[in-house]
Design a protein around this motif. Structure first.
Motif, mmCIF file in Angstrom:
data_model
loop_
_atom_site.group_PDB
_atom_site.id
_atom_site.type_symbol
_atom_site.label_atom_id
_atom_site.label_comp_id
_atom_site.label_asym_id
_atom_site.label_seq_id
_atom_site.Cartn_x
_atom_site.Cartn_y
_atom_site.Cartn_z
ATOM 1 N N ASP A 295 -9.693 -40.433 24.922
ATOM 2 C CA ASP A 295 -10.478 -40.797 26.107
ATOM 3 C C ASP A 295 -9.609 -40.580 27.333
ATOM 4 O O ASP A 295 -8.498 -41.124 27.408
ATOM 5 C CB ASP A 295 -10.940 -42.254 26.028
ATOM 6 C CG ASP A 295 -12.063 -42.572 27.021
ATOM 7 O OD1 ASP A 295 -11.932 -42.190 28.208
ATOM 8 O OD2 ASP A 295 -13.047 -43.205 26.605
ATOM 9 N N ASN B 230 -13.789 -51.715 25.173
ATOM 10 C CA ASN B 230 -15.154 -51.308 24.837
ATOM 11 C C ASN B 230 -16.149 -52.468 24.829
ATOM 12 O O ASN B 230 -17.356 -52.258 24.601
ATOM 13 C CB ASN B 230 -15.170 -50.611 23.477
ATOM 14 C CG ASN B 230 -14.487 -49.249 23.534
ATOM 15 O OD1 ASN B 230 -14.829 -48.420 24.371
ATOM 16 N ND2 ASN B 230 -13.523 -49.030 22.635
ATOM 17 N N ARG C 276 -9.832 -41.817 30.066
ATOM 18 C CA ARG C 276 -9.633 -43.067 30.811
ATOM 19 C C ARG C 276 -8.403 -43.830 30.330
ATOM 20 O O ARG C 276 -7.947 -44.755 30.995
ATOM 21 C CB ARG C 276 -10.878 -43.954 30.690
ATOM 22 C CG ARG C 276 -12.128 -43.387 31.347
ATOM 23 C CD ARG C 276 -13.323 -44.277 31.078
ATOM 24 N NE ARG C 276 -13.650 -44.320 29.653
ATOM 25 C CZ ARG C 276 -14.547 -45.160 29.120
ATOM 26 N NH1 ARG C 276 -15.188 -46.027 29.898
ATOM 27 N NH2 ARG C 276 -14.803 -45.112 27.824
ATOM 28 N N TYR D 58 -7.884 -53.567 24.436
ATOM 29 C CA TYR D 58 -7.823 -52.226 25.001
ATOM 30 C C TYR D 58 -7.262 -51.285 23.934
ATOM 31 O O TYR D 58 -6.200 -51.534 23.354
ATOM 32 C CB TYR D 58 -6.921 -52.210 26.236
ATOM 33 C CG TYR D 58 -7.542 -52.885 27.445
ATOM 34 C CD1 TYR D 58 -8.063 -52.128 28.487
ATOM 35 C CD2 TYR D 58 -7.614 -54.271 27.526
ATOM 36 C CE1 TYR D 58 -8.644 -52.746 29.600
ATOM 37 C CE2 TYR D 58 -8.188 -54.898 28.618
ATOM 38 C CZ TYR D 58 -8.700 -54.120 29.647
ATOM 39 O OH TYR D 58 -9.280 -54.738 30.740
ATOM 40 N N ASN E 289 -10.299 -50.322 31.901
ATOM 41 C CA ASN E 289 -9.497 -49.280 31.251
ATOM 42 C C ASN E 289 -8.131 -49.191 31.921
ATOM 43 O O ASN E 289 -7.977 -49.526 33.105
ATOM 44 C CB ASN E 289 -10.195 -47.926 31.311
ATOM 45 C CG ASN E 289 -10.291 -47.366 32.703
ATOM 46 O OD1 ASN E 289 -11.129 -47.814 33.512
ATOM 47 N ND2 ASN E 289 -9.433 -46.376 32.998
ATOM 48 N N VAL F 293 -9.027 -48.256 26.599
ATOM 49 C CA VAL F 293 -10.362 -48.657 27.045
ATOM 50 C C VAL F 293 -10.783 -49.953 26.361
ATOM 51 O O VAL F 293 -10.624 -50.120 25.148
ATOM 52 C CB VAL F 293 -11.389 -47.549 26.749
ATOM 53 C CG1 VAL F 293 -12.784 -47.983 27.189
ATOM 54 C CG2 VAL F 293 -10.993 -46.257 27.447
#
Length: 257
Positions: A162, A169, A164, A246, A182, A167
């Motif tokens: 990802d 979620n 980002r 994360y 994030n 993350v």
């Protein structure tokens, strides 16, 4: 006569003659006492009809007991083909080595689970509202393998699942002006290798995937060395972190070309 071997010792030398080939032995000699003494040497070598006449004369001397005869014959089969004193043979040697890339990543699957633990945030009730819940410091992971490399031209690739970064979620609801779910991170890999198709002494190589990048690749020649991978999530300023887990996955691929 002195050249007639009678009651004497005769030494016979047997000789095998190598190339160039010599004529095989075919000796025919006569000697006698008639007519004051005579010798006939190899009459078969004389041209026709003298060869037959001389042989007849020699044999007549033997038959009438006034002469003697000596013969020596030798034969052996010749070479089956032209002799070659020097032979050169080229042996063409060949074999294959499979393309292979290696990276020692521990002995268990859990060895590659990198856990930052608690990512500290500013939790004090005396923090300024503009700093509350922000990261205290960067999250850093250092990975080192002493065995890495490929035995052919290859590509090193580092990718994130990802862009980002790490993350959350399941962040629930939050003010996007004040919080983030994030944490961007960068990956920096270092090893010793050579440029693609280069045949030279290895030198320091680097592949960096920045916080705002998703992947990076580097092509190079065969190499083997230790490899270090540093993962750094810089401090996020201006926003707090929403509580939760994360997660992110970074994939290292060594691919023979």
């Amino acid at each position: 006569m002195k050249n007639i071997l009678s009651g004497a010792v005769a030494a016979i030398a047997l000789v095998a003659i190598s190339a160039p080939a010599a004529a095989q032995t075919n000796e025919l000699h006569y000697a006698g006492t008639a007519l004051g003494g005579y010798t006939i040497t190899n009459p078969q070598d004389f041209p026709f009809p003298f060869d037959g006449l001389f042989i007849l004369a020699g044999e007549l001397g033997v038959a009438t007991q006034v002469g003697t005869r000596y013969t020596a014959q030798a034969s052996a089969p010749g070479d089956t083909e032209t002799a070659t004193p020097t032979v050169t043979v080229d042996f063409r040697l060949s074999g294959t080595v499979n393309k292979d890339c290696s990276f020692y990543s521990g002995n268990t699957a859990s060895a590659t689970n990198i856990d930052f633990g608690v990512i500290g945030i500013r939790t004090g009730n005396n923090e300024n509202v503009n700093n509350a819940f922000e990261m205290v410091g960067p999250a850093v992971a250092n990975i080192e393998s002493l065995t890495a490399g490929c035995n052919f031209n290859n590509e090193v690739e580092i990718s994130k699942d990802d862009i980002r970064g790490l993350v959350n979620n399941a962040p629930g609801g939050f003010d996007t002006n004040e919080f983030t779910a994030n944490i961007p991170y960068e990956v920096d890999a270092n090893w010793t290798g050579v440029a693609l198709n280069a045949q030279t002494t290895g030198s320091a190589q680097n592949l960096n995937v920045a916080t705002n990048a998703n992947a990076g690749t580097k092509q190079q020649g065969a190499w083997r060395s230790a490899m270090t991978i540093d993962i750094t999530a810089p401090v996020i300023t201006g926003k707090g972190l929403v509580a939760g887990t994360y997660e992110g996955t970074t994939t290292l691929t060594l691919r023979a070309l």
